[in-house]
Structure formats: structure tokens, C-alpha cells
Write an enzyme that holds these catalytic residues in place. Structure first.
Site, PDB file in Angstrom:
ATOM      1  N   TYR A 140       0.907  -1.299   0.051  1.00  0.00           N
ATOM      2  CA  TYR A 140       0.029   0.087   0.113  1.00  0.00           C
ATOM      3  C   TYR A 140       0.868   1.261   0.062  1.00  0.00           C
ATOM      4  O   TYR A 140       0.259   2.377  -0.419  1.00  0.00           O
ATOM      5  CB  TYR A 140      -0.974   0.038   1.101  1.00  0.00           C
ATOM      6  CG  TYR A 140      -2.192  -0.950   1.201  1.00  0.00           C
ATOM      7  CD1 TYR A 140      -2.176  -1.809   0.039  1.00  0.00           C
ATOM      8  CD2 TYR A 140      -3.248  -1.079   2.074  1.00  0.00           C
ATOM      9  CE1 TYR A 140      -3.037  -2.975   0.021  1.00  0.00           C
ATOM     10  CE2 TYR A 140      -3.916  -2.074   2.058  1.00  0.00           C
ATOM     11  CZ  TYR A 140      -4.077  -2.689   1.065  1.00  0.00           C
ATOM     12  OH  TYR A 140      -5.153  -3.956   0.971  1.00  0.00           O
ATOM     13  N   LYS A 191       3.588 -15.553   2.364  1.00  0.00           N
ATOM     14  CA  LYS A 191       3.628 -16.129   1.003  1.00  0.00           C
ATOM     15  C   LYS A 191       5.098 -16.230   0.689  1.00  0.00           C
ATOM     16  O   LYS A 191       5.549 -16.084  -0.402  1.00  0.00           O
ATOM     17  CB  LYS A 191       2.933 -15.087  -0.142  1.00  0.00           C
ATOM     18  CG  LYS A 191       2.546 -16.036  -1.512  1.00  0.00           C
ATOM     19  CD  LYS A 191       1.543 -17.054  -1.285  1.00  0.00           C
ATOM     20  CE  LYS A 191       1.434 -17.788  -2.480  1.00  0.00           C
ATOM     21  NZ  LYS A 191       0.566 -19.216  -2.263  1.00  0.00           N
ATOM     22  N   ASP A 247      -5.451  -7.163   5.426  1.00  0.00           N
ATOM     23  CA  ASP A 247      -6.836  -6.377   4.999  1.00  0.00           C
ATOM     24  C   ASP A 247      -7.703  -7.607   4.666  1.00  0.00           C
ATOM     25  O   ASP A 247      -8.822  -7.412   5.035  1.00  0.00           O
ATOM     26  CB  ASP A 247      -6.246  -5.404   3.814  1.00  0.00           C
ATOM     27  CG  ASP A 247      -7.324  -4.477   3.482  1.00  0.00           C
ATOM     28  OD1 ASP A 247      -8.328  -4.317   4.330  1.00  0.00           O
ATOM     29  OD2 ASP A 247      -7.125  -3.847   2.511  1.00  0.00           O
TER      30      ASP A 247
END
Ligand code: NAD
Length: 357
Positions: A140, A191, A247
Site C-alpha cells: 500500500y 507467501k 486487509d
């Protein structure tokens, strides 16, 4: 006396913020603590008035307060503006300016709503875990970002997932510290099988864990975690993860509790704190007095606990919410039929009138 900066925001933001204000006034009356509320515009409301999603004056108000309370920002009327001019940029700027890097999202199922989730009652009964989402880094905020024109009719959109060692260390410390006050288990979600930023995330979380040997640490890939959250969510105690993954996973977790209108949040930095419901501005129900104000009200409870250390006050707010729900009162989003359906403002009145110390 505590100074609170209030940003009602857009859409249902002002509707739910008003119910939160009722609760702040009530706890002020009965606890004899003075809460001094000052307001400024944020998001679309600020764009309409000042042509920018947050002004330097609004940021200064937030910085000079003991805590910040936000309703919600955004709406379709501002969707076509360029990214830096959109309502959500105001929110990101506020988070960045206050360095509130640790976003806490408690996921708790109230006993009277156990039958409201789309999941089986036995899967979610007694559910209680905490998502610790990194809030001021990751994709972000990472650069390079933007949309470039390559050739006629062909564009290239870029965002960058980036984390540094100190950013990961501080969020990991927060997660392990919170786990010590809970069931002493942290699940780090990344990840790392694909992304280098996640490999660093995992390495640093593992290193920080050495200082918290009384806490268990395990790891999950984000796709697996998304699955586990609906398969067996009770396995989690504290989930620590990146901005983007947090999120998404917290919206998924919201549905375990029955509605996104139930989920509060706190965003903590070393000096500042922001409290806000997890949900957005819900344009589809704006102006109808039908939003669920409980996420906003529980965000006030978190403020009392984390910013002001008024644990009894926080508990009295949570108890009032619990009692109101147990008596059968429901806003539309959590109304399974047959219950006492009430508006946003009536739910606010009911909860504040049940607060007692
Ligand atoms: P949303 O959370 O606003 O709404 C999703 C769904 O949940 C809608 O059906 C809505 O009616 C419902 N809902 C949300 N809050 C509710 C409540 N308190 N009570 C009852 N129902 C509720 O998410 P969205 O539709 O993806 O986004 C709408 C706008 O909000 C967009 O502009 C988005 O950018 C913005 N947004 C802002 C924030 C924030 O201010 N922190 C967070 C998410 C989205």
C-alpha cells in the site's frame, strides 16, 4: 482529561461515529473522566471542502490528540479521482503521519450471535482471536507505483511489496507481546514460497521469536490461512501478517462474527493511536439509519483500554453491547428474523443506556 480527535468521514461514517460519541459522553459522565472531542474532515468530506482528502491542519489535530476516532471514508462520487486525491489516501496519510503501524483486529463472536454466522455454530462458538496487521508498510505504500502508458492502448500498472527489517521487527514484537496476554500462540502469515519480501518477513519473525520462548510460533501461507479461517478458525490465537494480507483476512474473519458491522480496530504506533471500525462507508445503506454501530462502539472500548488504560470502562462498554444483543436487539445486518430490529441510532441509544460501572 483526554483529547480525542474525531473524523466522522463519509457514507455511514457519520452515522456510526455519532453512536460512538454517545458512548464516549456516557462513559465521561459516569467515570468523571473528561473526554475533550475536536473534529476535522477526512476523506470525501475533506475533498469536497478543501480539495484534498486530508489537510495539514487535520493531521496536526490528530497528532496533538491522545487518540483518534474515525467513522469511515470513501464513496462512489470520489472513485474517479486520481489515487492521491481519493478519500482512502487521506486515511493512509493519517496512518502514515501518526506511524500507527500495528493494526489490531479482535475477532470475537458474541454468544447471542453464534447462530448468525454463515458457518456452523460449532465451528465459531467461543471464537476469539486477534489479527495483528502491519499497517504502514507493504504494497500500500511501496514504490515504484503507478500506471504508465507503454504504447497506444497498452498500459502497465505497478505496485511494490516492500518490507524492511525494522518494520517487521516492531510488528513481530507487538504480536508476541499481545500473545503473552492471551493463549500464547502466534501464527505468522506470509507467501514465503513465492515472494522475497515474505521470506524476509518469516526470517525476521523467527528471529524476534527467540525473545518470546514462552509463546508458540507457527507459519501459514496466506492462501492456506484463508482456508483455515473457514475450516477451523478456533486454532488461531494471534495472527501476525502484512498490510495487504491482513486487509483481506480480516474482512474474511469479520464474516465469522456474523457481520462486518461488528468488527472494531485499533491502530497503534509508539506515540499515537487510531480507532475505527473495520468496515467502509457502505454507500448502499448510507442515509437510511440502518448501519450497525457496534464496530464503532467497540472501537471506543478499545480506545479506553489501549490509549487511556481505563479497563473497567472498556469492559462496561463491551458488557453493554453484549447485554443489548442478548436482549434480542438487532440491526438489519445481524437480524436473523424474529428479533427486535432497530435502527443505527436506536442501537446506539440502547447500548449507551446499558453502560454502567
Ligand atoms: P464496506 O465495508 O463499506 O461495505 C461492504 C458491505 O458491508 C456492504 O454491503 C455494506 O452495506 C455492508 N456494511 C459495511 N458496514 C456495515 C455496517 N456498519 N452495518 C451494516 N452493514 C455494513 O466496503 P465496500 O463496499 O468495499 O466499500 C465502500 C467504500 O468504503 C469504498 O469507497 C471503500 O474504498 C471504502 N472503504 C473505507 C474503509 C475505511 O474507511 N476504513 C474501509 C473499507 C472500505
Amino acid at each position: 482529561m483526554y483529547k480525542i480527535a474525531l473524523f466522522r468521514g463519509d457514507g455511514i461514517g457519520p452515522e456510526v461515529a455519532e453512536q460512538a460519541v454517545k458512548v464516549i459522553r456516557k462513559v465521561g459522565e459516569i467515570s468523571h473522566v473528561v473526554f475533550d472531542l475536536s473534529e476535522a474532515l477526512l476523506g470525501g468530506a475533506s475533498i469536497d471542502e478543501y480539495e484534498r482528502p486530508v489537510t495539514p491542519e487535520a493531521l496536526a489535530l490528530a497528532r496533538n490528540s491522545d487518540a483518534v476516532l474515525i467513522g469511515a471514508v470513501g464513496g462512489p462520487q470520489w472513485d474517479n479521482l486520481e489515487t492521491s486525491m481519493r478519500p482512502e489516501s487521506g486515511l493512509l496519510e493519517l496512518r502514515r503521519s501518526l506511524e500507527t503501524y500495528a493494526n489490531l483486529r479482535p475477532v470475537h463472536v458474541f454468544p447471542s450471535l453464534e447462530n448468525h454466522s454463515t458457518l456452523k455454530e460449532e465451528v465459531i462458538r467461543g471464537l476469539d482471536f486477534l489479527i495483528v496487521r502491519e499497517l504502514t508498510g507493504g504494497i500500500y505504500f511501496g514504490t515504484p507505483r503507478g500506471i504508465q502508458k507503454l504504447t497506444e492502448g497498452v498500459e502497465r500498472g505497478v505496485n511494490t511489496e516492500v518490507y524492511t527489517t525494522p518494520q517487521i521487527e516492531r510488528i513481530a514484537h507487538r504480536a508476541f507481546s499481545f500473545a503473552r496476554k492471551r493463549r500464547r500462540k502466534v501464527t505468522s502469515v506470509d507467501k514465503a514460497n513465492i515472494l522475497e519480501s515474505s521470506q524476509l518477513w518469516r526470517k525476521v519473525v523467527t528471529r524476534v521469536h527467540r525473545q518470546y520462548q514462552d509463546v508458540t510460533l507457527d507459519y501459514r501461507y496466506v492462501d492456506d490461512c484463508a482456508m483455515q479461517l473457514v475450516r477451523n478458525p478456533k486454532q488461531f490465537d494471534v495472527i501476525v501478517t502484512t498490510n495487504l494480507f491482513g486487509d483481506i483476512l480480516s474482512d474474511e474473519s469479520a464474516m465469522l462474527t456474523g457481520s462486518i458491522g461488528m468488527l472494531p480496530s485499533a491502530s497503534l504506533g509508539d506515540r499515537h493511536a487510531i480507532y475505527e471500525p473495520v468496515h467502509g462507508s457502505a454507500p448502499d445503506i448510507t442515509g437510511k439509519d440502518m448501519a450497525n454501530p457496534i464496530a464503532a462502539i467497540l472501537s471506543v472500548a478499545m480506545m479506553m483500554e489501549y490509549s487511556f488504560h481505563l479497563l473497567d470502562v472498556a469492559k462496561s462498554i463491551e458488557d453493554a453491547v453484549s447485554r443489548t444483543l442478548a436482549e434480542g436487539y438487532r440491526t438489519a445486518d445481524i437480524d436473523g428474523g424474529g428479533a427486535k430490529r432497530v435502527s443505527c441510532s436506536v442501537m446506539g441509544d440502547l447500548i449507551q443506556s446499558r453502560i454502567g460501572l
